[in-house]
Design an enzyme around this catalytic site. Structure first.
Site, PDB file in Angstrom:
ATOM      1  N   GLY A 224       5.157  10.708  -9.811  1.00 14.29           N
ATOM      2  CA  GLY A 224       4.497   9.594  -9.087  1.00 14.29           C
ATOM      3  C   GLY A 224       5.078   9.007  -8.441  1.00 14.29           C
TER       4      GLY A 224
ATOM      5  N   ARG B 139       0.715  -1.525  -0.243  1.00 10.67           N
ATOM      6  CA  ARG B 139      -0.015   0.225  -0.344  1.00 10.67           C
ATOM      7  C   ARG B 139       0.939   0.985   0.177  1.00 10.67           C
ATOM      8  NH1 ARG B 139      -3.398   2.669   4.736  1.00 10.67           N
ATOM      9  NH2 ARG B 139      -5.534   3.130   2.863  1.00 10.67           N
TER      10      ARG B 139
ATOM     11  N   ASP C 174       8.092   8.298  -6.279  1.00  8.37           N
ATOM     12  CA  ASP C 174       9.149   9.164  -6.273  1.00  8.37           C
ATOM     13  C   ASP C 174       9.525   8.833  -4.664  1.00  8.37           C
ATOM     14  OD1 ASP C 174       7.103  10.728  -5.329  1.00  8.37           O
ATOM     15  OD2 ASP C 174       7.830  12.429  -6.617  1.00  8.37           O
TER      16      ASP C 174
ATOM     17  N   HIS D 243      -5.829  -6.594  -2.376  1.00  8.41           N
ATOM     18  CA  HIS D 243      -7.203  -6.885  -1.308  1.00  8.41           C
ATOM     19  C   HIS D 243      -6.788  -7.946  -1.026  1.00  8.41           C
ATOM     20  CE1 HIS D 243      -8.412  -2.492  -1.457  1.00  8.41           C
ATOM     21  NE2 HIS D 243      -6.829  -2.635  -1.674  1.00  8.41           N
TER      22      HIS D 243
ATOM     23  N   ASN E 167      -4.354   9.027   3.745  1.00 11.45           N
ATOM     24  CA  ASN E 167      -3.074   8.493   4.520  1.00 11.45           C
ATOM     25  C   ASN E 167      -2.758   8.975   6.292  1.00 11.45           C
ATOM     26  OD1 ASN E 167      -1.862   7.491   1.711  1.00 11.45           O
ATOM     27  ND2 ASN E 167      -0.945   9.768   1.945  1.00 11.45           N
TER      28      ASN E 167
ATOM     29  N   HIS F 287       0.438   3.705  -3.017  1.00  9.08           N
ATOM     30  CA  HIS F 287       0.054   5.432  -2.360  1.00  9.08           C
ATOM     31  C   HIS F 287       1.532   6.494  -2.776  1.00  9.08           C
ATOM     32  CE1 HIS F 287      -3.513   5.683   0.161  1.00  9.08           C
ATOM     33  NE2 HIS F 287      -3.644   3.730  -0.074  1.00  9.08           N
TER      34      HIS F 287
END
Length: 336
Positions: free
Chosen positions: A81, A66, A83, A202, A103, A70
């Site tokens: 993106g 995840r 990074d 998931h 988050n 994210h």
């Protein structure tokens, strides 16, 4: 050879933009062999740390996958993106993406990335980017959970800033409509096949009550549960997710094989037993995605192959390369 050199010199002195584009195209591509000489032990270090960590806490595999997702999704396909920006703490002029609505109180696993990075700095100081660590950790989390492996293109560099606004606006929400979710995937250069395949992650992990409570009690604002939610499954969920309180209570995303990376997630969707609305809508909200769900439910190998392909594609969302960004010594802060 002489003709080639003459051509490059012509580009340099007469057409500097052409020379720049030549360099970008041929000199800074991601490559599985990027660290072959500078840090050949990078993949061994990542897998060794993760093997110990996930053996102790199986949930961490999903958390690390995840993190990568994210990190990549806070930007667009043409800017910021994959990074490592998600790893930055708030310090100086940086406002951390860790504080975004998607988050905060949700993403985890930063200490594991710190541990991997510290080991890499001992072995290959200033060489391996935090963005590449996230990418490798996601792949190895899949492998250690019984899922597919893939060859990871490497060579990303780390951002020197963060985008809280991008994190707040570009990551799909658990209660988004199918069209809204697909639009956000398209914004990153990903299509409906990528959406369904990547959602298959998931098959492991947990979700907080606050992410699916609306489905249980008031999906459409009429005080009724989501009609696509299987009744006995909903009744069981209400035990750990009451109408008020318990926001941080966790429920498994796949109640059958919670710690195993397999295709049971898709089998659950066909039974109307997807935990999140954004999961179940893949089966109930679109004919194309429904067909993909059925295909992956019937054939795990097909799912694994597409998942690997889509993870590579996601990992290519606007990486920093060449002289852009930096190689952070500490993933939580920029070098200067």
């Amino acid at each position: 050879m002489k003709e080639c050199c003459a051509f490059l010199l012509l580009l340099l002195f007469i057409c500097p933009l052409g020379f720049y584009l030549y360099t970008i195209e041929y000199g800074t591509k991601l490559s599985p062999d990027f660290y072959a000489h500078s840090c050949p032990q990078v993949e061994d270090i990542v897998i060794d740390v993760l093997a110990t960590t996930i053996a102790t806490e199986t949930r961490m595999a999903a958390s690390l996958m995840r993190l990568h997702y994210h990190d990549c999704f806070e930007g667009n396909y043409d800017m910021q993106g994959c990074d490592g920006s998600l790893l930055l703490d708030s310090i100086g002029g940086i406002v951390s993406e860790k504080n975004s609505v998607f988050n905060s109180q949700s993403v985890r696993g930063f200490e594991v990335i710190d541990q991997i990075k510290a080991q890499l700095e001992k072995e290959c100081p200033g060489t391996v980017s935090c963005a590449d660590v996230l990418t490798l950790a996601a792949r190895d989390s899949s492998v250690l959970s019984g899922g597919p492996s893939w060859v990871v293109p490497l060579g990303r560099r780390d951002s020197i800033n963060a985008s809280l606004s991008g994190s707040n606006s570009n990551i799909p929400a658990s209660n988004d409509s199918f069209k809204a979710i697909l639009r956000k995937f398209n914004r990153h250069g990903l299509d409906v096949t990528d959406l369904v395949a990547l959602s298959g992650s998931h098959t492991i992990g947990f979700s907080r009550c606050t992410s699916f409570r609306q489905r249980l009690y008031n999906q459409s604002g009429d005080g009724r549960p989501d009609i696509t939610l299987e009744e006995s499954f909903a009744a069981n969920l209400r035990k750990s997710c009451p109408i008020a309180g318990g926001e941080e209570n966790l429920s498994v995303l796949d109640m059958v094989t919670a710690a195993k990376f397999d295709n049971n997630y898709f089998i659950n969707l066909i039974k109307n037993m997807g935990l999140l609305y954004s999961d179940q809508i893949l089966f109930s909200g679109n004919d194309i995605s429904r067909g993909l769900v059925i295909t992956y439910a019937q054939d795990q190998e097909v799912f694994f192959l597409q998942f690997a392909e889509s993870m590579i594609k996601m990992g290519n969302i606007s990486p920093l390369m060449g002289s852009n960004g930096e190689i952070r010594k500490n993933c939580r802060k920029i070098n200067s």
